[in-house]
Design a protein around this motif. Structure first.
Motif, PDB file in Angstrom:
ATOM      1  N   ARG A 273       0.826  -1.208   0.000  1.00  0.00           N
ATOM      2  CA  ARG A 273       0.000   0.000   0.000  1.00  0.00           C
ATOM      3  C   ARG A 273       0.860   1.257   0.000  1.00  0.00           C
ATOM      4  O   ARG A 273       0.532   2.240  -0.686  1.00  0.00           O
ATOM      5  CB  ARG A 273      -0.930   0.001   1.223  1.00  0.00           C
ATOM      6  N   LEU A 274       1.952   1.257   0.762  1.00  0.00           N
ATOM      7  CA  LEU A 274       2.844   2.418   0.773  1.00  0.00           C
ATOM      8  C   LEU A 274       3.399   2.698  -0.619  1.00  0.00           C
ATOM      9  O   LEU A 274       3.619   3.852  -0.986  1.00  0.00           O
ATOM     10  CB  LEU A 274       3.986   2.196   1.773  1.00  0.00           C
ATOM     11  N   TRP A 275       3.623   1.642  -1.383  1.00  0.00           N
ATOM     12  CA  TRP A 275       4.074   1.816  -2.768  1.00  0.00           C
ATOM     13  C   TRP A 275       2.940   2.298  -3.655  1.00  0.00           C
ATOM     14  O   TRP A 275       3.054   3.347  -4.311  1.00  0.00           O
ATOM     15  CB  TRP A 275       4.629   0.485  -3.266  1.00  0.00           C
ATOM     16  N   LYS A 276       1.843   1.563  -3.677  1.00  0.00           N
ATOM     17  CA  LYS A 276       0.768   1.833  -4.623  1.00  0.00           C
ATOM     18  C   LYS A 276       0.016   3.127  -4.315  1.00  0.00           C
ATOM     19  O   LYS A 276      -0.315   3.903  -5.222  1.00  0.00           O
ATOM     20  CB  LYS A 276      -0.222   0.663  -4.634  1.00  0.00           C
ATOM     21  N   ARG A 277      -0.283   3.360  -3.060  1.00  0.00           N
ATOM     22  CA  ARG A 277      -1.105   4.509  -2.695  1.00  0.00           C
ATOM     23  C   ARG A 277      -0.294   5.757  -2.377  1.00  0.00           C
ATOM     24  O   ARG A 277      -0.676   6.871  -2.737  1.00  0.00           O
ATOM     25  CB  ARG A 277      -1.986   4.151  -1.488  1.00  0.00           C
ATOM     26  N   ASP A 278       0.850   5.542  -1.692  1.00  0.00           N
ATOM     27  CA  ASP A 278       1.586   6.680  -1.144  1.00  0.00           C
ATOM     28  C   ASP A 278       2.876   6.989  -1.886  1.00  0.00           C
ATOM     29  O   ASP A 278       3.599   7.910  -1.510  1.00  0.00           O
ATOM     30  CB  ASP A 278       1.900   6.432   0.338  1.00  0.00           C
ATOM     31  N   GLY A 279       3.190   6.221  -2.941  1.00  0.00           N
ATOM     32  CA  GLY A 279       4.378   6.510  -3.727  1.00  0.00           C
ATOM     33  C   GLY A 279       5.682   6.295  -2.982  1.00  0.00           C
ATOM     34  O   GLY A 279       6.653   7.019  -3.201  1.00  0.00           O
ATOM     35  N   LYS A 280       5.739   5.259  -2.102  1.00  0.00           N
ATOM     36  CA  LYS A 280       6.937   4.971  -1.315  1.00  0.00           C
ATOM     37  C   LYS A 280       7.408   3.539  -1.601  1.00  0.00           C
ATOM     38  O   LYS A 280       7.235   2.631  -0.774  1.00  0.00           O
ATOM     39  CB  LYS A 280       6.650   5.157   0.174  1.00  0.00           C
ATOM     40  N   PRO A 281       8.026   3.306  -2.758  1.00  0.00           N
ATOM     41  CA  PRO A 281       8.404   1.939  -3.131  1.00  0.00           C
ATOM     42  C   PRO A 281       9.550   1.354  -2.317  1.00  0.00           C
ATOM     43  O   PRO A 281       9.812   0.149  -2.403  1.00  0.00           O
ATOM     44  CB  PRO A 281       8.795   2.081  -4.606  1.00  0.00           C
ATOM     45  N   ARG A 282      10.242   2.163  -1.522  1.00  0.00           N
ATOM     46  CA  ARG A 282      11.408   1.647  -0.797  1.00  0.00           C
ATOM     47  C   ARG A 282      11.032   0.531   0.184  1.00  0.00           C
ATOM     48  O   ARG A 282      11.880  -0.292   0.553  1.00  0.00           O
ATOM     49  CB  ARG A 282      12.115   2.777  -0.048  1.00  0.00           C
ATOM     50  N   TYR A 283       9.777   0.482   0.604  1.00  0.00           N
ATOM     51  CA  TYR A 283       9.368  -0.550   1.553  1.00  0.00           C
ATOM     52  C   TYR A 283       9.258  -1.927   0.911  1.00  0.00           C
ATOM     53  O   TYR A 283       9.228  -2.939   1.615  1.00  0.00           O
ATOM     54  CB  TYR A 283       8.043  -0.157   2.218  1.00  0.00           C
TER      55      TYR A 283
END
Length: 328
Positions: A273-283
């Motif tokens: 979700r952090l990648w898809k929704r919030d633009g944080k792929p590092r997780y």
């Protein structure tokens, strides 16, 4: 990193007794909160910017004051204007447990022993003024894997069967979390600060506290999404905790596995979700560690229904690749 200062900060700092202080932006976390170090000569404080409507500092303030009142090492509240999302806190410094152990790995057992002992102290207290960690919340969190990981992999799964399997697995632990303990819910090496010696440890990120099972924060600490904890150290710290536990050892270890699997499934969903929704792929790079822990928890007999669901619904190649590689 967003270095924009919060609106009205000068007036806030003046009201807090820190006028004309130097403000230094700090890296944020996975939420909408931002942090700043405030300097006044040799003195420092921490500013948390948790702006409504995305954030509400009220739960943090309530939990921090309860922990401090009960002798736990939460940062003292120096000044707060929760309607604006601004909180000035005691500064715990810069020595996170995670960073310290990166530099001084030989101290790992001593540092983890201190963290386990802090949980034992917390669990001796009557539960705090928080809501119960009930089955509905456990289910909502576990569902994050189906809501975010599954569509990201273009999978079709038995969602109803997933919920049913978790209910069958989790319902037996509910009687074991009565009367319950305060559960901080994000207790791990990046949320523990070392305050001068290895046993003096400060708590962070406890605004989501609930009343739940004593195994939850222990599994959060020992099955850390962000740091490798060896199976040997995990077993040793479990024994340290269980030395003072009055319940049945087998029941506690079964619940530890249940909550480990539930938490790790949740974290996989959150990281996607952090990648898809919030633009944080590092997780995404952390998912293989979490998935490996999930697979290990699923081997416990108490996880039978959920383990069978994974066998039937998640392709073997993805499981063998610990969640699979990601194209960002």
């Amino acid at each position: 990193m967003d270095v924009t200062l919060p609106e009205g900060l000068d007036a806030f700092l003046a009201a807090a007794g820190w006028p004309n202080a130097v403000v230094e932006p700090l890296p944020g976390d996975a939420s909408f909160r931002r942090y700043f170090r405030i300097r006044r000569g040799e003195e420092t404080a921490m500013l948390m910017d948790a702006p409504p409507p995305n954030e509400d500092p009220g739960p943090f303030l309530r939990a921090a004051r309860w922990l401090d009142h009960n002798g736990m090492r939460a940062p003292r509240i120096l000044h707060a204007e929760p309607e604006r999302g601004l909180v000035l806190l005691e500064d715990f410094g810069t020595v996170r447990m995670r960073d310290y152990l990166d530099d001084w790995p030989a101290d790992e057992e001593e540092v983890y022993a201190g963290a386990v002992d802090a949980l034992k102290d917390l669990h001796r207290l009557p539960p705090g003024p928080f809501l119960d960690y009930g089955l509905a919340e456990y289910q909502r969190e576990a569902q994050l894997l189906v809501d975010w990981y599954v569509p990201a992999r273009n999978l079709y799964v038995d969602s109803r069967g997933y919920a049913g399997a978790w209910e069958e697995v989790l319902r037996p632990l509910l009687p074991n979390q009565r009367p319950g303990v305060t559960v901080l819910r994000d207790y791990h090496a990046e949320n523990i600060m070392l305050l001068g010696n290895l046993a003096d440890q400060g708590l962070l990120d406890f605004q989501d506290a609930l009343i739940g099972h004593p195994a939850y924060d222990l599994v959060s600490l020992l099955q850390d999404a962000r740091r490798d904890v060896s199976a040997e150290l995990e077993a040793k710290m479990l024994e340290r905790y269980l030395a003072d536990h009055s319940g049945k050892r087998e029941d506690f270890l079964a619940d530890y596995a249940r909550l480990g699997a539930q938490r790790n499934a949740k974290i996989v969903g959150i990281f996607v979700r952090l990648w898809k929704r919030d633009g944080k792929p590092r997780y995404l790079s952390l998912i293989p560690r979490v998935w490996a822990l999930l697979e290990r928890d699923l081997k416990h007999p108490a996880l039978g229904p959920v383990a069978r669901w994974f066998e039937a619904n998640i392709p073997a190649d993805l499981r063998e690749a610990l969640g699979g590689e990601w194209q960002v």
